[in-house]
Scaffold this motif. Sequence first.
Motif, PDB file in Angstrom:
ATOM      1  N   UNK A  38       0.806  -1.216   0.000  1.00  0.00           N
ATOM      2  CA  UNK A  38       0.000   0.000   0.000  1.00  0.00           C
ATOM      3  C   UNK A  38       0.840   1.267   0.000  1.00  0.00           C
ATOM      4  N   UNK A  39       0.175   2.400  -0.195  1.00  0.00           N
ATOM      5  CA  UNK A  39       0.875   3.682  -0.289  1.00  0.00           C
ATOM      6  C   UNK A  39       1.568   4.073   1.010  1.00  0.00           C
ATOM      7  N   UNK A  40       0.996   3.685   2.151  1.00  0.00           N
ATOM      8  CA  UNK A  40       1.586   4.078   3.430  1.00  0.00           C
ATOM      9  C   UNK A  40       3.003   3.534   3.601  1.00  0.00           C
ATOM     10  N   UNK A  41       3.297   2.424   2.930  1.00  0.00           N
ATOM     11  CA  UNK A  41       4.622   1.808   3.058  1.00  0.00           C
ATOM     12  C   UNK A  41       5.624   2.349   2.045  1.00  0.00           C
ATOM     13  N   UNK A  42       5.190   3.280   1.204  1.00  0.00           N
ATOM     14  CA  UNK A  42       6.043   3.743   0.108  1.00  0.00           C
ATOM     15  C   UNK A  42       6.992   4.825   0.601  1.00  0.00           C
ATOM     16  N   UNK A  43       8.116   4.406   1.168  1.00  0.00           N
ATOM     17  CA  UNK A  43       9.158   5.315   1.637  1.00  0.00           C
ATOM     18  C   UNK A  43      10.407   5.118   0.781  1.00  0.00           C
ATOM     19  N   UNK A  44      11.324   6.074   0.877  1.00  0.00           N
ATOM     20  CA  UNK A  44      12.579   5.945   0.138  1.00  0.00           C
ATOM     21  C   UNK A  44      13.323   4.693   0.574  1.00  0.00           C
ATOM     22  N   UNK A  45      13.321   4.421   1.870  1.00  0.00           N
ATOM     23  CA  UNK A  45      14.013   3.238   2.379  1.00  0.00           C
ATOM     24  C   UNK A  45      13.399   1.954   1.826  1.00  0.00           C
ATOM     25  N   UNK A  46      12.059   1.898   1.800  1.00  0.00           N
ATOM     26  CA  UNK A  46      11.380   0.696   1.308  1.00  0.00           C
ATOM     27  C   UNK A  46      11.659   0.468  -0.174  1.00  0.00           C
ATOM     28  N   UNK A  47      11.654   1.535  -0.946  1.00  0.00           N
ATOM     29  CA  UNK A  47      11.916   1.409  -2.387  1.00  0.00           C
ATOM     30  C   UNK A  47      13.353   0.976  -2.625  1.00  0.00           C
ATOM     31  N   UNK A  48      14.289   1.607  -1.920  1.00  0.00           N
ATOM     32  CA  UNK A  48      15.699   1.251  -2.081  1.00  0.00           C
ATOM     33  C   UNK A  48      15.930  -0.207  -1.705  1.00  0.00           C
ATOM     34  N   UNK A  49      15.329  -0.632  -0.601  1.00  0.00           N
ATOM     35  CA  UNK A  49      15.491  -2.018  -0.163  1.00  0.00           C
ATOM     36  C   UNK A  49      14.921  -2.981  -1.198  1.00  0.00           C
ATOM     37  N   UNK A  50      13.751  -2.644  -1.735  1.00  0.00           N
ATOM     38  CA  UNK A  50      13.109  -3.492  -2.745  1.00  0.00           C
ATOM     39  C   UNK A  50      13.977  -3.616  -3.995  1.00  0.00           C
ATOM     40  N   UNK A  51      14.632  -2.513  -4.361  1.00  0.00           N
ATOM     41  CA  UNK A  51      15.480  -2.504  -5.558  1.00  0.00           C
ATOM     42  C   UNK A  51      16.869  -3.065  -5.296  1.00  0.00           C
ATOM     43  N   UNK A  52      17.217  -3.274  -4.006  1.00  0.00           N
ATOM     44  CA  UNK A  52      18.541  -3.789  -3.677  1.00  0.00           C
ATOM     45  C   UNK A  52      19.640  -2.746  -3.803  1.00  0.00           C
ATOM     46  N   UNK A  53      19.282  -1.473  -3.520  1.00  0.00           N
ATOM     47  CA  UNK A  53      20.268  -0.391  -3.598  1.00  0.00           C
ATOM     48  C   UNK A  53      20.212   0.414  -2.299  1.00  0.00           C
ATOM     49  N   UNK A  54      21.106   1.382  -2.161  1.00  0.00           N
ATOM     50  CA  UNK A  54      21.102   2.262  -1.004  1.00  0.00           C
ATOM     51  C   UNK A  54      20.273   3.514  -1.308  1.00  0.00           C
ATOM     52  N   UNK A  55      19.912   4.231  -0.263  1.00  0.00           N
ATOM     53  CA  UNK A  55      19.158   5.477  -0.468  1.00  0.00           C
ATOM     54  C   UNK A  55      19.940   6.502  -1.288  1.00  0.00           C
ATOM     55  N   UNK A  56      21.258   6.650  -1.097  1.00  0.00           N
ATOM     56  CA  UNK A  56      21.993   7.587  -1.957  1.00  0.00           C
ATOM     57  C   UNK A  56      21.883   7.243  -3.442  1.00  0.00           C
ATOM     58  N   UNK A  57      21.832   5.952  -3.748  1.00  0.00           N
ATOM     59  CA  UNK A  57      21.650   5.556  -5.154  1.00  0.00           C
ATOM     60  C   UNK A  57      20.277   6.017  -5.642  1.00  0.00           C
ATOM     61  N   UNK A  58      19.263   5.830  -4.797  1.00  0.00           N
ATOM     62  CA  UNK A  58      17.910   6.283  -5.170  1.00  0.00           C
ATOM     63  C   UNK A  58      17.904   7.783  -5.423  1.00  0.00           C
TER      64      UNK A  58
END
Length: 210
Positions: A38-58
Amino acid sequence: MTSHETPRKRRPYAARMPVDQRRTELLDAALRVVARDGYDALTAQAIAHEAGVTKPVLYGAFSTLPALLEALLDREEAKALGQLMSALPFAILGDPATLAGRITRAWATAVRREPVTWQLILAGNGAMPAALADRIEAARAQLRSQLASLIGTYVPADHADPAILARALVATAEEFGRLLVSEPEQVDIDRLATTVQALVTGVAQQRRRG
């Protein structure tokens, strides 16, 4: 480091890739997060983790989280509206009931084929950030307007209000769209199409009697 100390495990670095490819990877990851949590879980950390990258990469690919969300909606909205608008003719030619059944079948098939895209759009305005809800409402208004114009070429305004009919049809389509996304087994596309066709046949008969 002494002999008994365990070496610290280095965090794996994301492989370098062209920025457009990285953006696509991150948008795909964001879409999976929304679909699953859901949208409530859509954070930079969650997206980066899902993609297998760090937040600076995002943040190297998107300057802010809202910028990523806007790009995500741009992409998925274009895909969904393209599917929807391609099913809508500019004018009613031939039997309107048959046409309504064909449009319904084409739309429902598109939702079933791309459920995650449509889940993003059909989540409900209360479940998404306000900026995204505004974007989706604008697209919904555009669809209602085009549908009302199409209905108006066949149903005179003194017989029925095309705008009201368009609003009712879009609301019904969204309800069945949510079912197609969440409980696809509950919707028989052929029965849905033939039911819409029967409803339009009833309107057509009333028009002839009027």
